[in-house]
Design a protein around this motif. Structure first.
Motif, short mmCIF file in Angstrom:
data_model
loop_
_atom_site.label_atom_id
_atom_site.label_comp_id
_atom_site.label_asym_id
_atom_site.label_seq_id
_atom_site.Cartn_x
_atom_site.Cartn_y
_atom_site.Cartn_z
N TRP A 26 -6.56 -5.55 -3.97
CA TRP A 26 -5.66 -5.51 -5.10
C TRP A 26 -6.01 -6.69 -6.01
O TRP A 26 -5.91 -7.85 -5.59
CB TRP A 26 -4.21 -5.65 -4.64
CG TRP A 26 -3.65 -4.42 -4.00
CD1 TRP A 26 -2.97 -3.40 -4.59
CD2 TRP A 26 -3.71 -4.08 -2.60
NE1 TRP A 26 -2.61 -2.45 -3.67
CE2 TRP A 26 -3.05 -2.84 -2.44
CE3 TRP A 26 -4.26 -4.71 -1.47
CZ2 TRP A 26 -2.92 -2.22 -1.20
CZ3 TRP A 26 -4.15 -4.09 -0.24
CH2 TRP A 26 -3.48 -2.86 -0.11
N THR A 42 4.51 -2.10 -6.97
CA THR A 42 3.39 -1.59 -7.78
C THR A 42 2.05 -1.72 -7.07
O THR A 42 1.05 -1.19 -7.54
CB THR A 42 3.31 -2.34 -9.12
OG1 THR A 42 2.93 -3.71 -8.89
CG2 THR A 42 4.62 -2.31 -9.87
N GLN A 43 2.02 -2.44 -5.95
CA GLN A 43 0.76 -2.72 -5.27
C GLN A 43 0.50 -1.64 -4.21
O GLN A 43 0.66 -1.85 -3.01
CB GLN A 43 0.82 -4.12 -4.66
CG GLN A 43 1.02 -5.21 -5.71
CD GLN A 43 1.48 -6.52 -5.12
OE1 GLN A 43 1.23 -6.81 -3.95
NE2 GLN A 43 2.17 -7.33 -5.90
N ARG A 44 0.09 -0.47 -4.69
CA ARG A 44 -0.05 0.72 -3.87
C ARG A 44 -1.51 1.10 -3.68
O ARG A 44 -2.41 0.53 -4.31
CB ARG A 44 0.74 1.88 -4.52
CG ARG A 44 2.23 1.60 -4.63
CD ARG A 44 2.88 1.44 -3.26
NE ARG A 44 4.32 1.32 -3.34
CZ ARG A 44 5.13 1.36 -2.29
NH1 ARG A 44 4.63 1.54 -1.08
NH2 ARG A 44 6.43 1.22 -2.43
N ASP A 45 -1.74 2.11 -2.85
CA ASP A 45 -3.11 2.53 -2.54
C ASP A 45 -3.91 2.88 -3.78
O ASP A 45 -5.10 2.58 -3.88
CB ASP A 45 -3.10 3.74 -1.61
CG ASP A 45 -2.62 3.41 -0.20
OD1 ASP A 45 -2.43 2.21 0.10
OD2 ASP A 45 -2.44 4.35 0.60
N ILE A 46 -3.28 3.55 -4.75
CA ILE A 46 -4.02 4.09 -5.88
C ILE A 46 -4.46 3.03 -6.88
O ILE A 46 -5.19 3.35 -7.82
CB ILE A 46 -3.23 5.20 -6.60
CG1 ILE A 46 -1.92 4.64 -7.17
CG2 ILE A 46 -2.98 6.37 -5.67
CD1 ILE A 46 -1.17 5.66 -8.05
N VAL A 47 -4.04 1.77 -6.71
CA VAL A 47 -4.48 0.72 -7.64
C VAL A 47 -5.43 -0.25 -6.97
O VAL A 47 -5.70 -1.33 -7.51
CB VAL A 47 -3.27 -0.03 -8.25
CG1 VAL A 47 -2.41 0.93 -9.04
CG2 VAL A 47 -2.43 -0.73 -7.17
N THR A 48 -5.97 0.10 -5.80
CA THR A 48 -6.93 -0.79 -5.15
C THR A 48 -8.32 -0.64 -5.78
O THR A 48 -8.63 0.35 -6.43
CB THR A 48 -7.03 -0.49 -3.65
OG1 THR A 48 -7.34 0.89 -3.46
CG2 THR A 48 -5.74 -0.84 -2.95
N SER A 49 -9.14 -1.68 -5.57
CA SER A 49 -10.53 -1.69 -6.02
C SER A 49 -11.44 -1.90 -4.80
O SER A 49 -10.98 -2.32 -3.73
CB SER A 49 -10.77 -2.82 -7.03
OG SER A 49 -9.98 -2.64 -8.19
N ARG A 60 -10.71 -3.12 0.95
CA ARG A 60 -10.10 -2.76 -0.33
C ARG A 60 -9.35 -3.96 -0.88
O ARG A 60 -8.92 -4.85 -0.13
CB ARG A 60 -9.19 -1.54 -0.21
CG ARG A 60 -7.99 -1.72 0.70
CD ARG A 60 -7.15 -0.46 0.69
NE ARG A 60 -5.93 -0.61 1.48
CZ ARG A 60 -4.92 0.25 1.47
NH1 ARG A 60 -4.98 1.33 0.69
NH2 ARG A 60 -3.85 0.06 2.21
N LEU A 104 2.35 5.02 -0.91
CA LEU A 104 2.74 5.63 -2.16
C LEU A 104 4.21 6.03 -2.07
O LEU A 104 4.60 6.70 -1.11
CB LEU A 104 1.88 6.85 -2.48
CG LEU A 104 2.08 7.51 -3.84
CD1 LEU A 104 1.55 6.58 -4.95
CD2 LEU A 104 1.38 8.86 -3.90
N GLY A 140 0.83 -1.20 0.00
CA GLY A 140 0.00 0.00 0.00
C GLY A 140 0.86 1.25 0.00
O GLY A 140 2.01 1.25 -0.46
#
Length: 269
Positions: free
Chosen positions: A52, A34-41, A50, A10, A8
């Motif tokens: 990934w 690459t598995q950061r907050d802005i790519v969660t669903s 949330r 950034l 998570g």
């Protein structure tokens, strides 16, 4: 025991954006960075949760499964977690704790807990603690076969599943098989594979099974098609069917990964 999970957050503005992610027709590598907050669903029916999404059925990508890394905040979870009645699942807990109900039974899950959830199961999952619960969720549609019924639900812990050494490797390569490989009810397996430092897959495997690999611990050089790639905790790899693969464990601790593969069914024509 340590189990990696997406970090998570950034990276700050000093980080080189080139990165090490790879996406090809034969394989993909999604590094932990690459598995950061802005790519969660976020998912319908799930509260304070949330996700990934690491793999999904997609032309030129995963064909047989979806793989999520799920973070439940306090009181997070779902009373209606699975929208597809034909989907089956494996849940593997990396951090924290959660309460799973399967039919009339209740299970308290902790790091290392492993649950198989059959299609059409009635189940719920809830974080009943004040700390986040983080788990890996692998989903696959059950593929019926004549004379075969879906397996029953099962909950265990990885400490209860022995690591079986592979032949002729002096114990440096072993697999924890949560399902009986000879039980044809299962049309997929999710195992934990462990290499001691210096252990290796001593040939380039090439086979019909599609793979998803999430690195739980340690580091390795991994052969993907024709490329050797350095991987470590939290990195995810997808391998298309027949993609050549091999592994050499590096570092000073065991290299362990959660491994998905589709098995035990005729090839669809």
């Amino acid at each position: 025991m340590s189990y990696a999970f997406p970090p998570g957050g950034l990276p700050d503005q000093s980080v080189d954006p080139e990165g090490t992610a790879i996406f090809t027709e034969a394989y993909a590598v999604l590094p932990a960075v690459t598995q950061r907050d802005i790519v969660t669903s976020f998912l319908p029916g799930w509260q304070n949760t949330r996700v990934w999404v690491l793999a999904r059925p997609l032309s030129g990508f995963a064909e047989t499964f979806a793989q999520y890394a799920v973070e439940l905040g306090p009181e997070g979870g779902s009373a209606t977690p699975e929208p597809d009645k034909d989907a089956q699942a494996v849940i593997f807990v990396a951090r924290g704790s959660a309460r799973l109900t399967l039919g009339q039974e209740t299970f308290d899950l902790r790091p290392g807990s492993y649950a198989y959830i059959p299609p059409s199961a009635v189940w719920t999952l809830r974080n009943v603690s004040a700390a986040p619960c983080c788990f890996h969720w692998i989903r696959k549609r059950f593929q019926p076969a004549e004379g075969i019924t879906a397996p029953e639900a099962m909950v265990t812990h990885e400490s209860e599943v022995p690591a079986v050494p592979m032949p002729d490797c002096d114990g440096v390569w072993a697999t924890q098989r949560f399902f009986d490989p000879l039980d044809l009810r299962y049309d997929f397996h999710v195992n934990i594979v462990t290499f001691q430092p210096g252990g290796r897959i001593p040939f380039a495997e090439t086979h019909v099974m599609e793979h998803g690999l999430y690195v739980l611990q340690g580091t390795a050089e991994y052969l993907l098609n024709k490329d050797w790639v350095a991987v470590g905790p939290g990195d995810f790899m997808w391998l298309r069917a027949f993609c050549p693969q091999a592994c050499i464990a590096t570092g000073t601790e065991p290299f362990r990964y959660l491994l998905y593969k589709d098995v035990n069914r005729h090839v669809r024509l």
